[in-house]
Write an enzyme that holds these catalytic residues in place. Structure first.
Site, PDB file in Angstrom:
ATOM      1  CG  PHE A 158       5.637   9.345   0.882  1.00  0.00           C
ATOM      2  CD1 PHE A 158       5.263   9.450  -0.424  1.00  0.00           C
ATOM      3  CD2 PHE A 158       6.446   8.271   1.240  1.00  0.00           C
ATOM      4  CE1 PHE A 158       5.544   9.018  -1.415  1.00  0.00           C
ATOM      5  CE2 PHE A 158       6.883   7.661  -0.121  1.00  0.00           C
ATOM      6  CZ  PHE A 158       6.528   7.936  -1.542  1.00  0.00           C
ATOM      7  CD  GLU A 159       3.451   4.040   6.412  1.00  0.00           C
ATOM      8  OE1 GLU A 159       4.485   4.193   6.922  1.00  0.00           O
ATOM      9  OE2 GLU A 159       2.437   3.534   6.759  1.00  0.00           O
ATOM     10  CB  ILE A 160       5.731   2.654  -0.699  1.00  0.00           C
ATOM     11  CG1 ILE A 160       5.142   4.153  -1.384  1.00  0.00           C
ATOM     12  CG2 ILE A 160       5.376   1.716  -1.675  1.00  0.00           C
ATOM     13  CD1 ILE A 160       5.852   4.359  -2.799  1.00  0.00           C
ATOM     14  CE1 TYR A 206      -1.364   2.131   4.212  1.00  0.00           C
ATOM     15  CE2 TYR A 206       0.998   1.268   4.248  1.00  0.00           C
ATOM     16  CZ  TYR A 206      -0.060   2.101   4.904  1.00  0.00           C
ATOM     17  OH  TYR A 206       0.271   2.760   5.908  1.00  0.00           O
TER      18      TYR A 206
END
Length: 383
Positions: free
Chosen positions: A268-270, A184
């Site tokens: 913000f993080e993937i 995600y």
């Protein structure tokens, strides 16, 4: 000519009927998009090791989505984000967007998103089991903490902010709309993406066996996390089997066992979601939840995610997306390397990472061995 005319009429009627069916299918798909999870194209693989078994769907994309926890009142802010995401990246791929809310989304909100993007869109409500007061704290003590911290730091007196931090730390990956995802990308309202992204960051994560991706590394305010490291060290000592043989703990804990307060800014993080679903991470979150710091202090999901990633992952499993120019209200980052900056349009002073002490530390420190990490955990508290 009569038979030909008859055949033509029948063909025309069949064509009109087909158009009607297609229209009905599109309407029913849009109307039910908030009720069903993104479809699984292939069966899930058994995850033997974090980050190694992401599946590619029939359309060539990974099982991944952009996910936002957002209120109805933030429609214009999240529309701006979606427009930028599409313009900078997703118009080439069509990854789904998932929107979560502790209340029902209004029709105005849903329509405001659906008219903006051609990507699949899903809407979900949080369960009361996950969004609410922890069973390990008391309402009376929480109210005392809110009053005590009201003027000490931002959101010091906010109950809803604490609910959000706890949810993002331990429950977002458990929502039914995310259950079939491998990755995600967290998005938020009122942020900016400054650079074109000419590749698929999800695929980059998979191809390079990365678990956690970030853009900005600030330093947390000490008053909000006064006992986070003390609580974490107790978990480490009690659960050494969850630790890898090497980890990146030195980024968050220095050689004197002092918490550096460095963290990945998680707006913000993937993330490879098998990390948050792992037994080790769940054990760590439950330990933190029982300690009560989400409410009695103001433990944010950013320091919690960062602490977990640093003690449970190796440096080579974590990635700075330096080329993704990004701004969340308060801090902005734009790349300075010419080959990256050429794809960006940045305002002045969007160069936080060039002066970030935590970014400098990220470049300087490396993995240490498990026995060294445990030695840090066992040192007397010198905070």
């Amino acid at each position: 000519m009569a038979p030909l005319t008859s055949h033509f009429k029948r063909a025309l009627l069949a064509f009109v009927a087909l158009l009607g069916l297609l229209t009905l299918y599109k309407y029913s798909r849009d109307a039910s998009a908030d009720l069903v999870a993104p479809p699984r194209s292939l069966p899930i693989d058994v995850v033997d090791e974090v980050g190694h078994n992401a599946t590619i769907t029939d359309n060539g994309l990974l099982r991944a989505a952009m996910v936002a926890l957002v209120r109805n009142s933030e429609l214009q802010g999240i529309r701006s984000t979606v427009r930028q995401m599409d313009d900078r990246f997703n118009n080439k791929y069509g990854y789904p967007y998932i929107f979560l809310n502790d209340e029902e989304f209004t029709e105005e909100f849903k329509e405001g998103i659906r008219t903006l993007t051609t990507a699949p869109v899903y809407f979900g409500k949080l369960s009361t089991e996950h969004w609410g007061l922890s069973p390990y704290v008391t309402e009376e003590k929480v109210q005392e903490a809110l009053k005590r911290n009201q003027h000490r730091y931002m959101y010091g007196g906010s109950y809803s902010y604490r609910l959000m931090c706890r949810y993002q730390s331990g429950f977002v990956h458990k929502h039914p709309l995310l259950e079939d995802l491998d990755y995600y990308w967290r998005i938020e309202p009122d942020v900016n993406y400054y650079c074109d992204i000419p590749y698929d960051p999800f695929k980059y994560m998979k191809d390079n066996k990365l678990i956690y991706g970030f853009t900005i590394t600030p330093m947390e305010k000490l008053e909000t996390v006064e006992t986070l490291w003390e609580t974490t060290r107790k978990w480490m000592i009690a659960n050494p089997d969850y630790l890898q043989e090497k980890s990146f703990i030195h980024w968050v804990i220095n050689e004197k066992s002092v918490y550096t307060r460095c963290h990945f800014w998680s707006n913000f993080e993937i993330v490879d979601l098998s990390f948050y679903r792992s037994e080790a991470y769940e054990s760590y979150f439950q330990h933190l939840d029982r300690a009560g710091g989400f409410f009695y202090e103001r433990w944010g999901d950013a320091p919690v995610h960062s602490m977990a990633a640093s003690i449970l992952l190796r440096k080579e499993q974590i990635h700075w997306f330096e080329d993704i120019g990004y701004r969340h209200p308060g801090i902005g980052h734009c790349p300075t390397k010419p080959e990256m900056a050429a794809r960006c349009v940045c305002p002045e002073n969007a160069n936080y990472m060039q002066r970030s002490l935590c970014n400098r530390r990220y470049g300087e420190v490396n993995n240490i061995y498990k026995h060294q990490a445990l030695e840090l955990a066992e040192m007397p508290d010198k905070q």
